[in-house]
Design a protein around this motif. Structure first.
Motif, short mmCIF file in Angstrom:
data_model
loop_
_atom_site.label_atom_id
_atom_site.label_comp_id
_atom_site.label_asym_id
_atom_site.label_seq_id
_atom_site.Cartn_x
_atom_site.Cartn_y
_atom_site.Cartn_z
N GLU A 37 37.20 45.24 39.47
CA GLU A 37 36.53 44.82 38.24
C GLU A 37 37.56 44.45 37.17
N ILE A 38 38.58 45.29 37.01
CA ILE A 38 39.65 44.96 36.05
C ILE A 38 40.36 43.68 36.50
N GLY A 39 40.64 43.57 37.79
CA GLY A 39 41.30 42.38 38.32
C GLY A 39 40.51 41.11 38.06
N ARG A 40 39.18 41.19 38.20
CA ARG A 40 38.32 40.05 37.93
C ARG A 40 38.42 39.65 36.45
N MET A 41 38.41 40.65 35.57
CA MET A 41 38.53 40.35 34.14
C MET A 41 39.88 39.70 33.83
N VAL A 42 40.94 40.17 34.46
CA VAL A 42 42.27 39.60 34.23
C VAL A 42 42.33 38.16 34.73
N ARG A 43 41.77 37.91 35.91
CA ARG A 43 41.77 36.53 36.44
C ARG A 43 40.96 35.60 35.54
N GLU A 44 39.81 36.07 35.05
CA GLU A 44 39.01 35.25 34.13
C GLU A 44 39.78 34.97 32.84
N LEU A 45 40.45 35.98 32.34
CA LEU A 45 41.24 35.81 31.13
C LEU A 45 42.37 34.83 31.35
N ALA A 46 43.00 34.89 32.53
CA ALA A 46 44.11 34.00 32.86
C ALA A 46 43.70 32.53 32.77
N GLU A 47 42.42 32.25 33.00
CA GLU A 47 41.94 30.87 32.94
C GLU A 47 41.73 30.37 31.52
N THR A 48 41.75 31.29 30.55
CA THR A 48 41.41 30.89 29.17
C THR A 48 42.58 30.95 28.21
N VAL A 49 43.72 31.49 28.62
CA VAL A 49 44.85 31.64 27.71
C VAL A 49 45.95 30.64 28.07
N PRO A 50 46.78 30.27 27.10
CA PRO A 50 47.76 29.21 27.34
C PRO A 50 48.97 29.61 28.18
#
Length: 191
Positions: free
Chosen positions: A66-79
């Motif tokens: 679950e944490i990994g999923r959140m990190v991957r989603e975040l990785a798609e939105t930050v520069p």
């Protein structure tokens, strides 16, 4: 397995996760898990025939994914990677603060208490940390950093240490400090 079985299994895993994050492996006794989940004893052993270690291992794996999923989603939105680490620290800081400083990393307590004495639990902790490190490594490589594997391990260690300090101090200040320092460190690595 039917819907009711999946719900019972989910309640057992959720209760275990809450208990291990706030009280560690030894704070998540079978009786406490059953009480917190509302599940009958027979359900625990039906869903987790390997007993407590299987239950804890699957709970850590589930929380880690679950944490990994959140990190991957975040990785798609930050520069960049610095933004990713700052975002991760903010997400985990929000989670920690909202829990009354009980829930930092869903893996760390089990890793600290059990990795030396339980091979199956050590393997689960290693698997989860490895997946998080891989996400960081991939982002660093995409950003063109010269040593993505070493830097990813360093960043993960900084995040884990910051969470530990934030929990100990009951303050977000260590998280904020690490986020600022990571930005400087990563900028220097690109020169």
């Amino acid at each position: 397995m039917g819907r009711k079985g999946e719900e019972t299994r989910g309640r057992l895993l959720g209760a275990t996760q809450d208990l291990i994050e706030s009280g560690g492996y030894f704070g998540a006794g079978v009786n406490q898990v059953l009480e917190a989940s509302g599940a009958p004893r027979g359900s625990l052993y039906f869903h987790f025939p390997g007993g407590k270690d299987q239950l804890v291992g699957e709970s850590v794996r589930r929380a880690g994914h679950e944490i990994g999923r959140m990190v991957r989603e975040l990785a798609e939105t930050v520069p960049d990677t610095a933004g990713l680490v700052a975002g991760v620290l903010a997400l985990l800081g929000d989670r920690l603060e909202a829990s009354g400083w009980r829930k930092g990393c869903p893996v760390a307590t089990v890793a600290l208490e059990m990795a030396a004495v339980s091979d199956p639990l050590q393997e689960v902790c290693s698997e989860v940390y490895g997946s998080w490190e891989e996400t960081l490594r991939d982002r660093l490589a995409a950003d063109g950093h010269p040593e993505p594997a070493d830097t990813a391990a360093t960043l993960l260690a900084l995040v884990e240490g910051a969470l530990l300090l934030a929990k100990a101090h009951r303050s977000r200040e260590p998280l904020d400090r690490v986020a600022r320092r990571v930005a400087v460190l990563l900028q220097g690595a690109r020169r």
